[in-house]
Design a protein around this motif. Sequence first.
Motif, PDB file in Angstrom:
ATOM      1  N   UNK A 117       0.899  -1.169  -0.221  1.00  0.00           N
ATOM      2  CA  UNK A 117      -0.037  -0.013   0.018  1.00  0.00           C
ATOM      3  C   UNK A 117       0.832   1.489  -0.050  1.00  0.00           C
ATOM      4  N   UNK A 118       1.776   1.164   0.732  1.00  0.00           N
ATOM      5  CA  UNK A 118       2.899   2.390   0.827  1.00  0.00           C
ATOM      6  C   UNK A 118       3.632   2.597  -0.312  1.00  0.00           C
ATOM      7  N   UNK A 119       4.257   1.542  -1.037  1.00  0.00           N
ATOM      8  CA  UNK A 119       4.903   1.634  -2.118  1.00  0.00           C
ATOM      9  C   UNK A 119       4.201   1.689  -3.364  1.00  0.00           C
ATOM     10  N   UNK A 120       2.988   1.513  -3.579  1.00  0.00           N
ATOM     11  CA  UNK A 120       2.310   1.517  -4.765  1.00  0.00           C
ATOM     12  C   UNK A 120       3.015   1.121  -5.915  1.00  0.00           C
ATOM     13  N   UNK A 121       3.193  -0.203  -6.176  1.00  0.00           N
ATOM     14  CA  UNK A 121       3.990  -0.660  -7.319  1.00  0.00           C
ATOM     15  C   UNK A 121       3.351  -0.608  -8.561  1.00  0.00           C
ATOM     16  N   UNK A 122       3.816  -0.761  -9.836  1.00  0.00           N
ATOM     17  CA  UNK A 122       3.291  -0.917 -10.857  1.00  0.00           C
ATOM     18  C   UNK A 122       2.705  -2.403 -11.089  1.00  0.00           C
ATOM     19  N   UNK A 123       3.878  -3.166 -10.580  1.00  0.00           N
ATOM     20  CA  UNK A 123       3.640  -4.584 -10.986  1.00  0.00           C
ATOM     21  C   UNK A 123       4.186  -5.242  -9.749  1.00  0.00           C
ATOM     22  N   UNK A 124       3.226  -6.174  -9.458  1.00  0.00           N
ATOM     23  CA  UNK A 124       3.380  -7.222  -8.026  1.00  0.00           C
ATOM     24  C   UNK A 124       3.891  -8.532  -8.545  1.00  0.00           C
ATOM     25  N   UNK A 125       4.798  -9.189  -8.068  1.00  0.00           N
ATOM     26  CA  UNK A 125       5.332 -10.324  -8.639  1.00  0.00           C
ATOM     27  C   UNK A 125       5.738 -11.389  -7.484  1.00  0.00           C
ATOM     28  N   UNK A 126       5.112 -12.516  -7.841  1.00  0.00           N
ATOM     29  CA  UNK A 126       5.501 -13.689  -6.943  1.00  0.00           C
ATOM     30  C   UNK A 126       5.777 -14.558  -7.902  1.00  0.00           C
ATOM     31  N   UNK A 127       6.374 -15.840  -7.054  1.00  0.00           N
ATOM     32  CA  UNK A 127       6.556 -17.239  -7.969  1.00  0.00           C
ATOM     33  C   UNK A 127       5.622 -17.832  -8.381  1.00  0.00           C
ATOM     34  N   UNK A 128       5.603 -18.656  -9.394  1.00  0.00           N
ATOM     35  CA  UNK A 128       4.372 -19.550  -9.883  1.00  0.00           C
ATOM     36  C   UNK A 128       3.788 -20.480  -9.001  1.00  0.00           C
ATOM     37  N   UNK A 129       4.410 -20.372  -7.652  1.00  0.00           N
ATOM     38  CA  UNK A 129       4.006 -21.540  -6.610  1.00  0.00           C
ATOM     39  C   UNK A 129       2.586 -20.857  -5.991  1.00  0.00           C
ATOM     40  N   UNK A 130       2.409 -19.377  -6.382  1.00  0.00           N
ATOM     41  CA  UNK A 130       1.263 -18.787  -5.955  1.00  0.00           C
ATOM     42  C   UNK A 130       0.386 -18.793  -7.183  1.00  0.00           C
ATOM     43  N   UNK A 138      -2.661  -8.096  -4.250  1.00  0.00           N
ATOM     44  CA  UNK A 138      -3.032  -8.042  -5.600  1.00  0.00           C
ATOM     45  C   UNK A 138      -4.312  -7.211  -5.735  1.00  0.00           C
ATOM     46  N   UNK A 139      -5.221  -7.170  -4.610  1.00  0.00           N
ATOM     47  CA  UNK A 139      -6.344  -6.278  -4.983  1.00  0.00           C
ATOM     48  C   UNK A 139      -5.802  -4.780  -4.995  1.00  0.00           C
ATOM     49  N   UNK A 140      -4.863  -4.408  -4.072  1.00  0.00           N
ATOM     50  CA  UNK A 140      -4.545  -3.139  -3.933  1.00  0.00           C
ATOM     51  C   UNK A 140      -3.743  -2.489  -5.349  1.00  0.00           C
ATOM     52  N   UNK A 141      -2.970  -3.430  -5.924  1.00  0.00           N
ATOM     53  CA  UNK A 141      -2.250  -2.980  -7.077  1.00  0.00           C
ATOM     54  C   UNK A 141      -3.155  -3.009  -8.293  1.00  0.00           C
ATOM     55  N   UNK A 142      -3.961  -4.027  -8.387  1.00  0.00           N
ATOM     56  CA  UNK A 142      -5.000  -3.821  -9.621  1.00  0.00           C
ATOM     57  C   UNK A 142      -6.070  -2.853  -9.481  1.00  0.00           C
ATOM     58  N   UNK A 143      -6.267  -2.254  -8.148  1.00  0.00           N
ATOM     59  CA  UNK A 143      -7.382  -1.237  -8.023  1.00  0.00           C
ATOM     60  C   UNK A 143      -6.881   0.019  -8.801  1.00  0.00           C
ATOM     61  N   UNK A 144      -5.504   0.198  -8.837  1.00  0.00           N
ATOM     62  CA  UNK A 144      -4.957   1.618  -9.232  1.00  0.00           C
ATOM     63  C   UNK A 144      -4.423   1.143 -10.477  1.00  0.00           C
ATOM     64  N   UNK A 145      -4.705   0.242 -11.187  1.00  0.00           N
ATOM     65  CA  UNK A 145      -4.424  -0.046 -12.662  1.00  0.00           C
ATOM     66  C   UNK A 145      -3.205  -0.875 -12.827  1.00  0.00           C
TER      67      UNK A 145
END
Length: 172
Positions: A117-130, A138-145
């Motif tokens: 929430x504080x960083x507001x990244x453009x892209x959030x990434x995790x490994x494909x084990x998620x 994910x909801x925070x990042x997608x809510x701001x496009x």
Amino acid sequence: MSLRRQTHLYMNSKDKILSLPDLQVQVQAWHNQGQKIVFTNGCFDILHLGHVDYLEKARQLGDKLVLGLNTDASISRIKGPSRPLQDEMSRARVMASLLFVDAVVFFDEDTPLELIKAVQPDILVKGDDYTIENIVGQDVVTARGGEVKTVPLVKGYSTTNVVKKIENQNKL
């Protein structure tokens, strides 16, 4: 380009370890330059090929990679009293020494939600084990496009596997 002329590109690993307020200023500067900010997080207790491959792939998704690093206390709460194996400043320096990591910031919570929430990244990434639906923030990042992505992990590489291998060798 001579080594002398390249030195301005080099940054001390300590200088990449930022407090949250300093990181927010840096992220804003990068955004002002039109740079895409990628964020990922983890414990990174023992650096191994799986980590390097994952972080390289994450960085390739944008212009700057911010790594949220669990504090020692949060790792102990999540993984038990025998972890972490290395203290947080040691882990931070190792992670910050990687060329494709642009900033490291600690977080003490069990999840990186407040940090995201504080960083507001453009892209959030995790490994494909998620799965994307299960990635914290994910909801925070997608809510701001922004985008949420997973990257393939190198099979067989994890800190747990490295620790087990060391323990098995010590039993011999």
